[in-house]
Design a protein around this motif. Structure first.
Motif, PDB file in Angstrom:
ATOM      1  N   LYS A  32       0.826  -1.204   0.000  1.00  0.00           N
ATOM      2  CA  LYS A  32       0.000   0.000   0.000  1.00  0.00           C
ATOM      3  C   LYS A  32       0.864   1.260   0.000  1.00  0.00           C
ATOM      4  O   LYS A  32       0.423   2.317  -0.435  1.00  0.00           O
ATOM      5  N   VAL A  33       2.108   1.149   0.450  1.00  0.00           N
ATOM      6  CA  VAL A  33       3.007   2.305   0.463  1.00  0.00           C
ATOM      7  C   VAL A  33       3.260   2.812  -0.954  1.00  0.00           C
ATOM      8  O   VAL A  33       3.476   4.005  -1.165  1.00  0.00           O
ATOM      9  N   LEU A  34       3.185   1.922  -1.945  1.00  0.00           N
ATOM     10  CA  LEU A  34       3.381   2.346  -3.339  1.00  0.00           C
ATOM     11  C   LEU A  34       2.370   3.413  -3.755  1.00  0.00           C
ATOM     12  O   LEU A  34       2.667   4.249  -4.613  1.00  0.00           O
ATOM     13  N   HIS A  35       1.194   3.383  -3.153  1.00  0.00           N
ATOM     14  CA  HIS A  35       0.158   4.375  -3.472  1.00  0.00           C
ATOM     15  C   HIS A  35       0.654   5.797  -3.196  1.00  0.00           C
ATOM     16  O   HIS A  35       0.316   6.728  -3.930  1.00  0.00           O
ATOM     17  N   PHE A  36       1.455   5.958  -2.164  1.00  0.00           N
ATOM     18  CA  PHE A  36       1.925   7.294  -1.796  1.00  0.00           C
ATOM     19  C   PHE A  36       3.055   7.787  -2.691  1.00  0.00           C
ATOM     20  O   PHE A  36       3.385   8.967  -2.677  1.00  0.00           O
ATOM     21  N   PHE A  37       3.650   6.912  -3.492  1.00  0.00           N
ATOM     22  CA  PHE A  37       4.697   7.325  -4.418  1.00  0.00           C
ATOM     23  C   PHE A  37       4.152   7.729  -5.780  1.00  0.00           C
ATOM     24  O   PHE A  37       4.903   8.215  -6.624  1.00  0.00           O
ATOM     25  N   ARG A  38       2.881   7.540  -6.018  1.00  0.00           N
ATOM     26  CA  ARG A  38       2.301   7.837  -7.331  1.00  0.00           C
ATOM     27  C   ARG A  38       2.343   9.314  -7.720  1.00  0.00           C
ATOM     28  O   ARG A  38       2.614   9.623  -8.878  1.00  0.00           O
ATOM     29  N   PRO A  39       2.082  10.259  -6.818  1.00  0.00           N
ATOM     30  CA  PRO A  39       2.045  11.669  -7.260  1.00  0.00           C
ATOM     31  C   PRO A  39       3.404  12.263  -7.618  1.00  0.00           C
ATOM     32  O   PRO A  39       3.470  13.292  -8.284  1.00  0.00           O
TER      33      PRO A  39
END
Length: 184
Positions: A125-132
């Motif tokens: 789920k941490v990958l979600h925060f690297f998207r922007p």
């Protein structure tokens, strides 16, 4: 705002990993039992914050909260953590001498498995925060595209592997000794 959510989620993951480092013993006489309960209570409190946030987001915009990989990960992580707490606290509520001996090992293994899966999905789920971010968002999108592209192949591959596993399982005689006791 995105960084605040990221740091809150990192704090949530730290609590989850800290909880996972405790021995999964369902015994109220174990030293450190109070620490285990406090860690689980803090984890459940933070978990409820995320569940309420997801429900609020779905209420505000039900069309935007369609099924995505990130929502599936949210449901898996928060559901598993909630299930861990329910199993643990329900065991404490019915802790008797007869049931404790028989179900302690099974529930400990179940709690350990659920905690392992929760940590595994929480880290993804941490990958979600690297998207922007421009530098990392491309790689996250590429990783998701690769997984989506390889999924049909993996289904076929798993069917072939299952066929070989079952075929060899039934071909090997039942009387064969366990692998660690085979003499040459």
């Amino acid at each position: 705002m995105h960084l605040v959510e990221f740091f809150l989620y990192v704090l949530y993951m730290i609590c989850l990993i800290y909880f996972a480092t405790f021995p999964m013993q369902l015994d109220t006489t174990v030293p450190g039992y109070v620490d285990y309960i406090v860690a689980l209570g803090l984890l459940q409190t933070m978990n409820m914050r995320y569940v309420m946030q997801e429900m609020h987001n779905h209420y505000l915009s039900p069309l935007d909260s369609t099924v995505t990989i990130w929502n599936i990960l949210d449901i898996l992580v928060y559901g598993l953590v909630l299930l861990i707490g329910l199993i643990y606290f329900s065991f404490i509520a019915v802790d008797t001498a007869d049931t404790a001996q028989r179900s302690n090992a099974v529930l400990s293994e179940l709690l350990q498995s659920f905690t392992a899966f929760a940590v595994f999905f929480a880290i993804f789920k941490v990958l979600h925060f690297f998207r922007p971010f421009k530098a990392t968002g491309i790689f996250v999108a590429m990783l998701i595209a690769i997984v989506i592209d390889i999924l049909p192949f993996m289904v076929i591959f798993l069917v072939v592997v299952a066929a070989f596993v079952l075929g060899f399982y039934f071909m090997i005689p039942v009387a064969l000794q366990p692998w660690n006791q085979v003499s040459l």
